[in-house]
Each structure stands twice: as C-alpha cells, then as structure tokens.
Scaffold this motif. Sequence first.
Motif, PDB file in Angstrom:
ATOM      1  N   PRO A 200       0.748  -1.197  -0.169  1.00 28.83           N
ATOM      2  CA  PRO A 200      -0.072   0.034  -0.063  1.00 28.83           C
ATOM      3  C   PRO A 200       0.831   1.110  -0.005  1.00 28.83           C
ATOM      4  O   PRO A 200       0.257   2.313  -0.105  1.00 28.83           O
ATOM      5  CB  PRO A 200      -0.686  -0.082   1.197  1.00 28.83           C
ATOM      6  N   SER A 201       2.165   1.046  -0.017  1.00 29.75           N
ATOM      7  CA  SER A 201       2.722   2.356   0.536  1.00 29.75           C
ATOM      8  C   SER A 201       2.936   3.172  -0.739  1.00 29.75           C
ATOM      9  O   SER A 201       3.317   4.503  -0.568  1.00 29.75           O
ATOM     10  CB  SER A 201       4.172   2.180   1.263  1.00 29.75           C
ATOM     11  N   GLY A 202       3.138   2.766  -1.877  1.00 33.43           N
ATOM     12  CA  GLY A 202       3.456   3.633  -3.186  1.00 33.43           C
ATOM     13  C   GLY A 202       4.844   3.559  -3.468  1.00 33.43           C
ATOM     14  O   GLY A 202       5.254   4.377  -4.365  1.00 33.43           O
ATOM     15  N   THR A 203       5.643   3.414  -2.400  1.00 36.85           N
ATOM     16  CA  THR A 203       7.038   3.885  -2.606  1.00 36.85           C
ATOM     17  C   THR A 203       7.838   2.659  -3.401  1.00 36.85           C
ATOM     18  O   THR A 203       7.221   1.846  -3.656  1.00 36.85           O
ATOM     19  CB  THR A 203       7.717   3.649  -1.050  1.00 36.85           C
ATOM     20  N   SER A 204       9.008   3.213  -3.937  1.00 36.22           N
ATOM     21  CA  SER A 204       9.812   2.278  -4.693  1.00 36.22           C
ATOM     22  C   SER A 204      11.194   2.379  -4.183  1.00 36.22           C
ATOM     23  O   SER A 204      11.812   3.331  -3.729  1.00 36.22           O
ATOM     24  CB  SER A 204       9.839   3.015  -6.094  1.00 36.22           C
ATOM     25  N   MET A 205      11.957   1.303  -4.451  1.00 41.31           N
ATOM     26  CA  MET A 205      13.245   0.987  -4.023  1.00 41.31           C
ATOM     27  C   MET A 205      14.127   1.745  -4.929  1.00 41.31           C
ATOM     28  O   MET A 205      14.166   1.523  -6.287  1.00 41.31           O
ATOM     29  CB  MET A 205      13.638  -0.495  -4.189  1.00 41.31           C
ATOM     30  N   PRO A 206      15.128   2.573  -4.279  1.00 38.71           N
ATOM     31  CA  PRO A 206      16.246   3.224  -5.348  1.00 38.71           C
ATOM     32  C   PRO A 206      16.933   2.027  -5.802  1.00 38.71           C
ATOM     33  O   PRO A 206      17.314   1.099  -5.376  1.00 38.71           O
ATOM     34  CB  PRO A 206      16.995   4.058  -3.891  1.00 38.71           C
ATOM     35  N   LEU A 207      17.690   2.528  -6.944  1.00 34.36           N
ATOM     36  CA  LEU A 207      18.545   1.792  -7.818  1.00 34.36           C
ATOM     37  C   LEU A 207      19.595   0.902  -6.763  1.00 34.36           C
ATOM     38  O   LEU A 207      19.783  -0.148  -6.938  1.00 34.36           O
ATOM     39  CB  LEU A 207      18.973   2.223  -8.792  1.00 34.36           C
TER      40      LEU A 207
END
Lengths: 436, 436
Positions: A200-207
């Motif tokens: 649910p958080s919408g966040t993405s992992m940085p490369l």
Amino acid sequence: MSTGTFTLPLGDLHASLADPLLDAMTFLNEVTERYPHALSFAPGRPHEGFFEPEDVHAYLDTYLTHLAERGLSGSAVRTALFQYGPTKGIVADLVARTLANDEGVDADPAALVLTVGAQEGMLLVLRALCATPEDVLLVSSPCYVGVTGAARLLDLATVPVPEGPDGGPDPAAVRAAARAVRAAGRRPRALYVVPDFANPSGTSMPLRARSGLLAVAAEEGLLVIEDNPYGFFSREERGRPTLKALDRRHQVVHLGSFAKTCFPGARLGYVLADQPVLAPDGRTTLLADELAKLKSMTTVNTPALSQAVIGGMLLHHGCRLRAANAPARAHYAANLAVLLRELERHFPAAERARLGVSWNEPEGGFFAVLEVPFTADEAAMERCARDHGVLWTPMGPFYPAGGGERRLRLSISALSARQIEAGVARLADFVRAAAP
Amino acid sequence: MSTGTFTLPLGDLHASLADPLLDAMTFLNEVTERYPHALSFAPGRPHEGFFEPEDVHAYLDTYLTHLAERGLSGSAVRTALFQYGPTKGIVADLVARTLANDEGVDADPAALVLTVGAQEGMLLVLRALCATPEDVLLVSSPCYVGVTGAARLLDLATVPVPEGPDGGPDPAAVRAAARAVRAAGRRPRALYVVPDFANPSGTSMPLRARSGLLAVAAEEGLLVIEDNPYGFFSREERGRPTLKALDRRHQVVHLGSFAKTCFPGARLGYVLADQPVLAPDGRTTLLADELAKLKSMTTVNTPALSQAVIGGMLLHHGCRLRAANAPARAHYAANLAVLLRELERHFPAAERARLGVSWNEPEGGFFAVLEVPFTADEAAMERCARDHGVLWTPMGPFYPAGGGERRLRLSISALSARQIEAGVARLADFVRAAAP
C-alpha cells in the motif's frame, strides 16, 4: 447431531478465517455499499476507459489465427482452446517475448508458469519454499495483503521487515531480520517485496538498494520474491530495472500480472522461476517445474480461454505491453500529479506543520499514503464517508506486526482528475474536523 | 552461497512434491510422448467432437446481451467482464437454475462459490474444514488423486475407506473409520466421495447406500463432500439422485464442474456450501461465505471471462445441461458398451477364469477397471506401450494406503468406437503375453 441442520462453529474452521484483515475488507465493502455516492480513494482496480468487449473477440481470433499460422491443424487449435492443457500454460513463449521487450529480462519459456492471477503464483511459491514449521518468509512491511493471506492459508510464519524511508526494505534491515530468524532456530527462506510503487505505500526501491538487496540475499541464502504489478506506471517515461533484470544468480522469483497491463477479468498472471532444483538422484529441474506440480493440486490448469485472449492481446501489441500501456501510464501519472497538487493546495506547508499532516510522493503507481494527526481506523473511515462523502483505506491492517494507525492509503487508479480534486477537498475538510 | 547460481535442493521444498503420484503422472506423460502412435485408454478428458471455436464468441455475446437485458448499462457490462469481480462469482444465479432443472437441487445462489475448476473447490473446502493437526479427511479408496493431492499440499491427514463391492464406500465402513479415527484421538471432519461413475473405479453408489451414507454422516457428525463430474453420463437415460438432492440437513457440500458438461478450457467449477456457520458473537454466515474468504487468498476471483462464456452456454441451453449433453451421454454410453462387449469377446468366460482376468461393468461415466493376473505397474504399462501399442493407467497410485497392484484403469472418453475395438484387441494380446 443426528437431526436438524448441520451447523459449523466458526471456531472449528481454519484459523486464517479469523484474520482481522478479512473483517477489515468486509467492513470496507459494507461501508462502500452504504455510501454509494461517496468518492472512493479505496479500490486499487485499474481504470476502465481502455476496455471494449469487442476487443475480446478480436484478441481471441488473433491468438487462434496465430496457432494456425504456426502450423496447428484445426483440430489441434480446438484442443488448445477447449481441453485441459499443460499445467505450465500455453502462452509462455509470448510472455517470454514480452518480458524481453519490456523488461530486458531474458526468460526461458520453460521457467514460466502461467497462473490464475499473481495470487496463485504467490501461493505456489510460498508452498514450495516453506516446507517445515521452521521455514519463515520475510515480508516488507507495510505489506500487500495477498501474500500475508496466502501465508496464513498455508499456516506459514512471516516476519515483517520495515520499509526504509527511501522505499522498500533497507538491505541492512533484511540482513538483520534474516539473522534474527536464524538465531531463533528458524530458517529464513525468502523475502517478498514489491520494488516499484508498492501496495500500500506507493514507494519504490532506489536503484542502489536493489543491488544491495540482491547482495544481502546472496549472503543470507534468501530467495527474493519480486511482485511487479505496477512497474509500467511510473511518472517518469521510464522506471527502474526490476530485481529480475538485475539478477545474475537465479536469486529472484518474479511474479507478474496482466491485471493492470491488460485487464483483471482474465485473471492471468505468471511466475518466472528459473532456479535449478537438485534431486537426490542428481537430476535437475527448474523451480517452475516444481511449482507446476503444486499447481496440479490447486487449479490444475490456468484457463486456456484467459491465456488465449491475453495471448492475442500480446500478439496484437507485438509483445510490447509497455508501449501499449502508454495511455494508461499517462492517465495514472496525471492522476497522481493531481492528487499531490491538490494535497499541497489544501494543506500548504505552514498548515500541514501545524496540523501534523504529511504524505509521501510516489514516483508512480496507484497509491499514496497520507499521515494524519489522529487514528485513521475503520470508525474514522466510516465517519469520513458519512459526514464528508469520501472513502479511503486504513493502513493498519497492512502492518503484520502493528503500526500505521495514523496512516491511510489513497488510490487514484479508478478516479477521474475531477473526482480526485473534489475528493481531496472533502478529505481536507474531514482531516481538519478530526484533528485534535 | 554468495556467488554462483542459487540452487535449491529438492529436499528443502515442500513434501507434497515428493508425492509418488506426481512421479506416476510424469512417467505416464513421458511414455505417452515416447509412443505417440499408441492407442491410449489413459486420459480422462472429454470427447472433442462437440466443440467449435465460433461457439465461444456466440456464448460470450449471449451472456453480455443477457446482462444488458437485465438492465445493466454498457459501462456496468464492461465492468462485469473486465474488472475484478465478487469473490463468489457472477453466474451463481445461472448455476442455481441449472442445478434446479438438472438435479432437482434447490440451491440458494448465495450458497454458491464459482471456482477455478472443481479442484480449487476441493482445496477451499479441505482448508476450511481441516483446521488443526487432529482434523482428518476420510476418502473413499481408490480415490481421485486431486483430493489426496490437495490434502498433501495443505499437510492434511487422510484416512482411506475402501469402496464396497457395490461401489462407493459402504456406510458401515464409513462409520467404522470415523470411530477408529476418533478412538485415536483425532477428529474425522468429512468424507470425500464421487457417488456416480467414480474416478478411477467407474463404480456408483446404489440408492440405498446413498441414504445410508447420509444417516451415518449425521450420526458421526461428518460433512459429505460430493464430487460430481460425471453424473450426467449414465448408460441408462436417467441416473440416480445426487447426495445433495437427498440432503435434508445441509450435510452435503457439493462440488460441480463444467469441464465435462461444457468444456475444460474454461476451468469453471463451483461449490454449493449451504451449511450455516455460527460465529462466537451469534452472527451466522454460510460456509460458502467462508470459502470465498479463503478464495481471496488462492485466486482472488474466478476469471469473469470463463464465467461469461459458460454463463452464455447455460443461457443458450435454457439452463438445462442434462438435455444439452444428450449427444455426449449417448457417445460415452456407446463407447462404454463397446469396451465391455470387446472385453467379453476377447476374454470369454472360460478363458478369463483360466487366466484370472476380470473387470467391472460401470453403469456410466468414463472409466472401467480391469484386473489382471500380474502386477500392472509402470514397467508393465511401458512394456504394453512398446510391444503392443496401447496405453492405460496403473491403479496403484489411486490407493492411498496401498492396493490395486493388479488393476488398471481404462478410460473410454477420448477414443472412438473403432479405437476401442483395436485397443482391446491389443490389450488382450498383452494380457495373454504377460500372464504367468
């Protein structure tokens, strides 16, 4: 017991039915029905503007023609469409071409299993990997409820790893969790993660965190279960590489779904599981082959009908779904931009500091998270629907070990820009009214 | 572990993957591929002569028109076909009408869950009912492998109850098994049975045994899980009532499949589970509602596409599949008659007594069982394919507690009458050559 109706006490049924999450979902549905005119930031379903019933006929014909062009007789085409088929599915070749075109992932079709949505893929992977009561699944937290639900159904233990501030589980936190599990005499088998625009958080992992996670997983002997339903829907033209695209050691099991990139009603997903499995007699199979054996005990086959229609859709788009989804990407990106702009407008910096309101700024996908200065639970959600005509999803149930009590999930996928504008205005009224 | 390919030892995966049945299925497939010209009495798939691809388009349109006629807007029709839908499915009303017309079963649509084949229904019912390590599932033996496979996947204990000479488990044997389980400190929860033309034995329960079984189940507090894929295919015009049609106490959970009465490629099945479930707070749901909650963790929804096509097919036939299947019934009945006639011709009474050969005479369905005077195992099956060009299924793997070593299953569903004639001639040569 010998006369009268056979009644089952709920307590005699499986414990996964007592999952509070199920009650939360039921409650959300009830409130949605009770306030049919409320604007809803709750559902994570795709925008429907891209669907037309006639397309189903065209895609089906495209796929059947493709089979005929590959040399199948009329009778063989009929068998492919109507009969039981191979457990791993009939469109692995098309899915592999699409993965190569869209993700730069070089997938062996033999390492693919077509599944009834990504959900069945999760169930199969969890079942295969978690073999004993000592086996533990690590999950990023907050976590998609499908995977914690599947684990409960299978009586598997999960251990949450908190998402870091940059999105996704921090590699160091994964290492610490794996070591703590091992120190407690159990065996961490895998980590479940949605690296892009997580639900649910919408966040993405940085490369950098992606390669860091793969390094930690290699050190700790963990498989990484990557779920990627939203990857195409970045606000930028191009997103980041998937974990599978970075995987050089067969460490990543990749779950895919056509629910958001084609349509949900086909319920088509897949697992890419290219891990070698070594039998005691020295024979080697792929994890995909073992998952297919388990699938023969869950659904036997994925419907050929669904595979044929989605197969035709892939062919229609030259096995390039990223390009085919350019209008969808633009739509969701615009919606997300409207949401963030309207939040900014209704809560200017000074006021949000005063109130204790904040939100994250996802780089894509369907979801964002709003933090409020009060408990954002079911009761608050119902008050908000009743008094302000707007709905959202409480975040609490997404935290396996508790947390998120003052957070709510806002989904933009099924709304128009105007509805988002009106919805944020109503939501802002509610937050001001509810703030202490 | 930090470099090189991530390899999984098979022994670290779930124990259900070590099911000897999976190896048996793999072996059967391998032999089938190795001898492509062998006549095969192995597959239990339906005859394909009744399928035409254009029908899929027509059925889909029929269903969508039906929705429009019921007053759904174009947008609502689109949502029904393309989106995620209710977990219990969208065609329960049509399935209920069909059950009323064909089986005399008065089903509340709210008690139905549409599933991805009957297999998913089994998985859900077993998961719901078997909640603790003490809970035990009774299965008639020999037993359909789908249910024992689902039990293994869920780590559930099964106890076999032998089929009696008349077909189906003898009620007294069911009572004895339930009591033995209870005496061992465990809890018998349900009995799985295929009352009509069982897979693999082909036998059917006499009417008196059906009411006897329901009486025993009531006394022992057992649910009966009735699986009914072949019920329409009786040699007589009309078969016997299902257990569900005789059920007055909500004791029977009925599993249905459209794989044989419509076509397998839709993978559509259903569970009729009208048992009241009583929560601690006094609220009552139906078992179907609880199964739907579990389904949200296995496949989320059954594909709307499959439901729409089968829904259209039901509408096209006025929700009367028994009548629609009259040609199929005639085809299978004729095939079964040819099989029995040819066995009789190749093994006249005196010779079969001398050799020690016998077979049963099923009243319908796809299967019959041949008993031979030698071990009918995989090695025998492969010799038979190689030297005589005919394939069949060893019965051993269908017996959870061992047995059936000299029995083989013959399926007539996918062959023509001529193929059956030629196949029995080859089989008779093999049996004579292999007999001691």
